[in-house]
Write an enzyme that holds these catalytic residues in place. Sequence first.
Site, PDB file in Angstrom:
ATOM      1  N   HIS A   1      -5.466 -20.730  11.454  1.00  0.00           N
ATOM      2  CA  HIS A   1      -6.819 -21.245  11.078  1.00  0.00           C
ATOM      3  C   HIS A   1      -7.779 -20.288  10.316  1.00  0.00           C
ATOM      4  CE1 HIS A   1     -10.815 -23.107  11.361  1.00  0.00           C
ATOM      5  NE2 HIS A   1     -11.170 -21.861  11.840  1.00  0.00           N
TER       6      HIS A   1
ATOM      7  N   CYS B   1     -12.055 -28.600   9.266  1.00  0.00           N
ATOM      8  CA  CYS B   1     -11.071 -27.989   8.899  1.00  0.00           C
ATOM      9  C   CYS B   1      -9.676 -28.514   8.706  1.00  0.00           C
ATOM     10  CB  CYS B   1     -10.757 -26.592   9.711  1.00  0.00           C
ATOM     11  SG  CYS B   1      -9.593 -25.547   9.011  1.00  0.00           S
TER      12      CYS B   1
ATOM     13  N   CYS C   1      -6.813 -27.301   8.192  1.00  0.00           N
ATOM     14  CA  CYS C   1      -5.623 -26.495   8.789  1.00  0.00           C
ATOM     15  C   CYS C   1      -4.592 -27.335   9.721  1.00  0.00           C
ATOM     16  CB  CYS C   1      -6.017 -25.117   9.113  1.00  0.00           C
ATOM     17  SG  CYS C   1      -6.233 -24.843  10.915  1.00  0.00           S
TER      18      CYS C   1
ATOM     19  N   CYS D   1      -5.977 -27.170  13.211  1.00  0.00           N
ATOM     20  CA  CYS D   1      -7.054 -28.016  13.449  1.00  0.00           C
ATOM     21  C   CYS D   1      -6.627 -29.670  13.275  1.00  0.00           C
ATOM     22  CB  CYS D   1      -8.285 -27.935  12.526  1.00  0.00           C
ATOM     23  SG  CYS D   1      -8.957 -26.305  12.614  1.00  0.00           S
TER      24      CYS D   1
ATOM     25  N   ASP E   1       0.812  -1.170  -0.174  1.00  0.00           N
ATOM     26  CA  ASP E   1      -0.040  -0.159  -0.131  1.00  0.00           C
ATOM     27  C   ASP E   1       0.953   1.174   0.008  1.00  0.00           C
ATOM     28  OD1 ASP E   1      -3.091   0.805   1.989  1.00  0.00           O
ATOM     29  OD2 ASP E   1      -2.181   1.680  -0.089  1.00  0.00           O
TER      30      ASP E   1
ATOM     31  N   ASP F   1      -7.850  -7.372   0.487  1.00  0.00           N
ATOM     32  CA  ASP F   1      -6.918  -7.452   1.737  1.00  0.00           C
ATOM     33  C   ASP F   1      -7.629  -7.296   3.147  1.00  0.00           C
ATOM     34  OD1 ASP F   1      -6.617  -4.702   1.246  1.00  0.00           O
ATOM     35  OD2 ASP F   1      -5.646  -5.080   3.187  1.00  0.00           O
TER      36      ASP F   1
HETATM   37  C1  MAQ Z   1      -5.647  -0.219   3.159  1.00  0.00           C
HETATM   38  C2  MAQ Z   1      -6.871   0.423   2.967  1.00  0.00           C
HETATM   39  C3  MAQ Z   1      -8.067   0.310   3.395  1.00  0.00           C
HETATM   40  C4  MAQ Z   1      -9.190   0.909   3.397  1.00  0.00           C
HETATM   41  C5  MAQ Z   1      -9.187   2.050   2.430  1.00  0.00           C
HETATM   42  C6  MAQ Z   1      -7.919   2.396   1.695  1.00  0.00           C
HETATM   43  C7  MAQ Z   1      -7.818   3.490   0.836  1.00  0.00           C
HETATM   44  O1  MAQ Z   1      -8.721   4.425   0.541  1.00  0.00           O
HETATM   45  N1  MAQ Z   1      -6.461   3.957   0.427  1.00  0.00           N
HETATM   46  C8  MAQ Z   1      -5.629   2.981   0.919  1.00  0.00           C
HETATM   47  N2  MAQ Z   1      -4.243   3.532  -0.007  1.00  0.00           N
HETATM   48  N3  MAQ Z   1      -5.310   2.093   1.438  1.00  0.00           N
HETATM   49  C9  MAQ Z   1      -6.861   1.601   1.961  1.00  0.00           C
HETATM   50 ZN    ZN Z   2      -8.522 -25.005  10.992  1.00  0.00          ZN
END
Ligand code: MAQ
Ligand code: ZN
Length: 379
Positions: free
Chosen positions: A342, A311, A313, A316, A99, A273
């Site tokens: 997990h 599960c 993993c 588990c 990021d 993410d």
């Molecule tokens: C990690 C993250 C979560 C949520 C929103 C954002 C975002 O608007 N801009 C960036 N660069 N990162 C974000």
């Molecule tokens: Zn598990």
Amino acid sequence: MTPVSDVPVRYQLIRKDTLSGARLGRVTTPNGAFDTPAFMPVGTQGTIKGLLPDHVAATGSQCILANTYHLMLRPGEKTVAALGDLHRFMAWPGPILTDSGGFQVFSLADINKVTDEMVVFKSHIDGAMVELTPKRSIHVQNDLGADIIMAFDECPPGDAPWEVQRRAVDRTLRWAEKCKVAHQRPTEQGLFGIVQGGVNEDLRGECAQKLIEMDFPGYAVGGLAVGEGFDAMKKVLGFVTPMLPENKPRYLMGVGFPRDIVTAVLTGIDMFDCTIPTRNGRNAYAFTAAGAIRIRNSRFTKDTGPIEEGCDCYACRTFTRGAIRHYFFAGEMLGPMLVSLHNIRFYQRLMADLRQSLADGTFTRFVENDPRCRLGPAA
Ligand SMILES: Cc1cccc2c(=O)nc(N)[nH]c12
Ligand SMILES: [Zn+2]
């Protein structure tokens, strides 16, 4: 059109769902490929907290994240570069995404301000004042060496008024141009643009359109999962995601619970993410198809079962709930490690099942029937 050979990150659309915007795909990067829809565990300071890289790979994770904000402050991007680059540093030979740092400033640095040129903040590590500009963010990411890097954007709180969102879109667009100019490794690292605009359809549409004209290899939807609420997020995705190019990866940043991920996949998002699986794992909350369980609960004291029946993993297959509960009470690292492991596997099993249902044309039925697709914040 950029010749394909110059674009280091490419998206292959494999199959579109007939009843929704969902799609099965594959992203290729200089250090490997990953299947989409994909969940990417977050390795904020260069490690998925508490997990060995081999164990992360065993969960089915293919692409992982690290954060520019944290790594530029400590150990510094030049140190990471001197140690080989992020892939060597994290012992992760596969795809990595970083990021751009501006977002983390507002959640971590106590003193901070944003101007039309930069973000200025007080380091949460040594208190030094730091300036982060679009150019510096990109040069740090160039030194860190991730396969996918993010443009420097401004992300206001979810409830910010239209005028604040307007200014953030203007800055985000201006900064996106600066990021493209500053990018020193465009044939080795794919730079993704980030769409801002809050819950305002006019601002979101303008931001998306102008970023598309800048022709990035991929696009992220930012400014969500910041307190706007599930219904607002769903509404925004409903009109922004279809605007993004069909032949490029679409990444929803910072999301989320299984319910949020499935909702976003339905609109056509490919990449996710979130720190929820590892953060909840460290706090003894384990995901199960029937809902989250708190392993510290006394009812698990002599429970000889796994965290979740069925599960596959390591946690588990190897430990009882009773033993894992003990590790938390004894302050042993193994407790948080096992539940984090997990939880990541729980997410990756869901992602693999979503991809399989897209491959065999049963996606919408899967989403309607599988209880994991309804898991949100603990009620
Ligand atoms: C990690 C993250 C979560 C949520 C929103 C954002 C975002 O608007 N801009 C960036 N660069 N990162 C974000
Ligand atoms: Zn598990």
